[in-house]
Design an enzyme around this catalytic site. Sequence first.
Site, PDB file in Angstrom:
ATOM      1  N   HIS A 155      -7.858  -3.866  -4.639  1.00  0.00           N
ATOM      2  CA  HIS A 155      -8.466  -4.158  -5.939  1.00  0.00           C
ATOM      3  C   HIS A 155      -9.739  -3.325  -6.108  1.00  0.00           C
ATOM      4  CE1 HIS A 155      -6.313  -8.063  -6.791  1.00  0.00           C
ATOM      5  NE2 HIS A 155      -6.151  -8.026  -5.485  1.00  0.00           N
ATOM      6  N   GLN A 183      -3.329 -13.447  -0.915  1.00  0.00           N
ATOM      7  CA  GLN A 183      -2.403 -12.417  -1.421  1.00  0.00           C
ATOM      8  C   GLN A 183      -1.271 -13.084  -2.190  1.00  0.00           C
ATOM      9  OE1 GLN A 183      -0.647  -9.873   1.603  1.00  0.00           O
ATOM     10  NE2 GLN A 183       0.037  -8.365   0.100  1.00  0.00           N
ATOM     11  N   ASP A 235      -5.137  -3.988 -13.728  1.00  0.00           N
ATOM     12  CA  ASP A 235      -4.634  -5.337 -13.430  1.00  0.00           C
ATOM     13  C   ASP A 235      -4.354  -6.063 -14.756  1.00  0.00           C
ATOM     14  OD1 ASP A 235      -5.139  -7.346 -10.667  1.00  0.00           O
ATOM     15  OD2 ASP A 235      -4.622  -8.232 -12.591  1.00  0.00           O
ATOM     16  N   HIS A 244      -2.071  -3.583  -1.827  1.00  0.00           N
ATOM     17  CA  HIS A 244      -2.882  -3.069  -2.940  1.00  0.00           C
ATOM     18  C   HIS A 244      -4.347  -3.298  -2.639  1.00  0.00           C
ATOM     19  CE1 HIS A 244      -1.641  -7.202  -3.757  1.00  0.00           C
ATOM     20  NE2 HIS A 244      -2.814  -7.371  -4.309  1.00  0.00           N
ATOM     21  N   ASN A 300      -6.522  -8.277  -0.090  1.00  0.00           N
ATOM     22  CA  ASN A 300      -6.042  -9.525   0.519  1.00  0.00           C
ATOM     23  C   ASN A 300      -4.784  -9.290   1.340  1.00  0.00           C
ATOM     24  OD1 ASN A 300      -8.072 -10.905  -0.957  1.00  0.00           O
ATOM     25  ND2 ASN A 300      -6.751 -10.989  -2.757  1.00  0.00           N
TER      26      ASN A 300
HETATM   27  P1  5GP Z   1      -3.408 -10.376  -4.856  1.00  0.00           P
HETATM   28  O1  5GP Z   1      -3.737 -11.805  -5.198  1.00  0.00           O
HETATM   29  O2  5GP Z   1      -2.014 -10.249  -4.263  1.00  0.00           O
HETATM   30  O3  5GP Z   1      -4.459  -9.694  -4.025  1.00  0.00           O
HETATM   31  O4  5GP Z   1      -3.438  -9.605  -6.239  1.00  0.00           O
HETATM   32  C1  5GP Z   1      -2.333  -9.424  -7.058  1.00  0.00           C
HETATM   33  C2  5GP Z   1      -2.849  -8.885  -8.375  1.00  0.00           C
HETATM   34  O5  5GP Z   1      -1.765  -8.327  -9.079  1.00  0.00           O
HETATM   35  C3  5GP Z   1      -3.482  -9.954  -9.279  1.00  0.00           C
HETATM   36  O6  5GP Z   1      -4.818  -9.586  -9.591  1.00  0.00           O
HETATM   37  C4  5GP Z   1      -2.576  -9.957 -10.512  1.00  0.00           C
HETATM   38  O7  5GP Z   1      -3.294 -10.149 -11.707  1.00  0.00           O
HETATM   39  C5  5GP Z   1      -1.937  -8.590 -10.446  1.00  0.00           C
HETATM   40  N1  5GP Z   1      -0.598  -8.522 -11.034  1.00  0.00           N
HETATM   41  C6  5GP Z   1       0.421  -9.395 -10.821  1.00  0.00           C
HETATM   42  N2  5GP Z   1       1.511  -9.021 -11.534  1.00  0.00           N
HETATM   43  C7  5GP Z   1       1.171  -7.886 -12.201  1.00  0.00           C
HETATM   44  C8  5GP Z   1       1.871  -7.027 -13.110  1.00  0.00           C
HETATM   45  O8  5GP Z   1       3.039  -7.241 -13.456  1.00  0.00           O
HETATM   46  N3  5GP Z   1       1.179  -5.963 -13.589  1.00  0.00           N
HETATM   47  C9  5GP Z   1      -0.112  -5.698 -13.239  1.00  0.00           C
HETATM   48  N4  5GP Z   1      -0.682  -4.611 -13.778  1.00  0.00           N
HETATM   49  N5  5GP Z   1      -0.805  -6.491 -12.393  1.00  0.00           N
HETATM   50  C10 5GP Z   1      -0.185  -7.571 -11.892  1.00  0.00           C
END
Ligand code: 5GP
Length: 136
Positions: free
Chosen positions: A103, A95, A32, A101, A88
């Site tokens: 985590h 999300q 991440d 995805h 999420n």
């Molecule tokens: P969500 O909030 O949708 O469950 O998690 C999205 C995750 O994707 C976040 O922890 C954020 O830091 C990660 N993320 C967003 N954009 C990128 C990216 O361009 N590269 C990587 N490696 N992680 C990302």
Amino acid sequence: MRQDDCIFCKIIAGEIPSQAIYEDEEFKVILDVAPATKGHALILPKNHYANLYELPEEKATDVMKLAKKMMKVMTDKLHCDGFNLVQNNGEAAGQTVFHFHMHLVPRYKNDGEILKYIAQNPSQKELEEIKKAITE
Ligand code: 5GP
Ligand code: ZN
């Protein structure tokens, strides 16, 4: 199966750089960019599914098998003391990237990270009503 405006589809295609720590035919696991703890990683299915509602059942099984495998490797290598799996679905659930995805969050004693929820205090009657709503 990809969605052109999806950042994770672009990462999977190699169009946006990422630190991949595992890859097979079905999945890519990347670090991440804004980690909660050292080693925070994301399991991405290579095909685009917006969330767990859309993910086919057999893929969901494979995600959990891979999570278990990654958890073991990461615990051995990073010497973490515990692990959170977080997943999420939908904006209301936090999300922000709408490509499924999972985590993988390694936890370390006293790491100061707060992955908590605020506990409610429902009555027995409320719990019974919720149970009814779900099961009847
Ligand atoms: P969500 O909030 O949708 O469950 O998690 C999205 C995750 O994707 C976040 O922890 C954020 O830091 C990660 N993320 C967003 N954009 C990128 C990216 O361009 N590269 C990587 N490696 N992680 C990302
Ligand atoms: Zn995607």
